[in-house]
Write a protein that holds these residues in place. Structure first.
Motif, PDB file in Angstrom:
ATOM      1  N   SER A 298       0.822  -1.213   0.000  1.00 40.93           N
ATOM      2  CA  SER A 298       0.000   0.000   0.000  1.00 40.93           C
ATOM      3  C   SER A 298       0.858   1.265   0.000  1.00 40.93           C
ATOM      4  CB  SER A 298      -0.957   0.009   1.195  1.00 40.93           C
ATOM      5  OG  SER A 298      -0.244   0.051   2.407  1.00 40.93           O
ATOM      6  N   ASP A 299       2.046   1.205   0.611  1.00 43.30           N
ATOM      7  CA  ASP A 299       2.938   2.374   0.576  1.00 43.30           C
ATOM      8  C   ASP A 299       3.421   2.653  -0.845  1.00 43.30           C
ATOM      9  OD1 ASP A 299       2.720   2.861   3.288  1.00 43.30           O
ATOM     10  OD2 ASP A 299       4.461   1.618   3.790  1.00 43.30           O
TER      11      ASP A 299
ATOM     12  N   LYS B 162       0.955   9.790  -5.407  1.00 46.32           N
ATOM     13  CA  LYS B 162       1.490  11.123  -5.109  1.00 46.32           C
ATOM     14  C   LYS B 162       2.333  11.642  -6.264  1.00 46.32           C
ATOM     15  CE  LYS B 162       4.123  13.732  -1.733  1.00 46.32           C
ATOM     16  NZ  LYS B 162       4.852  13.701  -0.469  1.00 46.32           N
TER      17      LYS B 162
ATOM     18  N   LYS C 124       0.637   4.454  -2.625  1.00 47.33           N
ATOM     19  CA  LYS C 124       0.558   5.855  -2.194  1.00 47.33           C
ATOM     20  C   LYS C 124       1.652   6.698  -2.843  1.00 47.33           C
ATOM     21  CE  LYS C 124      -1.674   4.974   2.204  1.00 47.33           C
ATOM     22  NZ  LYS C 124      -1.565   5.024   3.661  1.00 47.33           N
ATOM     23  N   ARG C 125       2.874   6.161  -2.903  1.00 44.49           N
ATOM     24  CA  ARG C 125       3.981   6.897  -3.538  1.00 44.49           C
ATOM     25  C   ARG C 125       3.681   7.130  -5.020  1.00 44.49           C
ATOM     26  NH1 ARG C 125       7.133   3.208  -0.670  1.00 44.49           N
ATOM     27  NH2 ARG C 125       7.521   2.057  -2.594  1.00 44.49           N
TER      28      ARG C 125
END
Length: 51
Positions: A8-9, A16, A12-13
């Motif tokens: 999930s990180d 973004k 998100k990156r």
């Protein structure tokens, strides 16, 4: 094609980076050091929770 588990990180990156790149292309970048107002933060928090 097999489905792969994606952290999930990492998602998100990617989101973004995509958002920043899109804003840059449309010449609507947010200045460095910009801080949202309390009202804007509250509005976004309500949107995130679905109220």
């Amino acid at each position: 094609m097999e489905r792969r588990a994606v952290d999930s990180d990492a998602v998100k990156r990617t989101v973004k980076r995509s958002t920043v790149d899109s804003a840059r292309l449309e010449r609507r970048e947010v200045p460095a050091g910009f801080v949202r107002s309390a009202g804007a933060e509250n509005f976004l928090a309500e949107r995130r929770t679905g109220r």
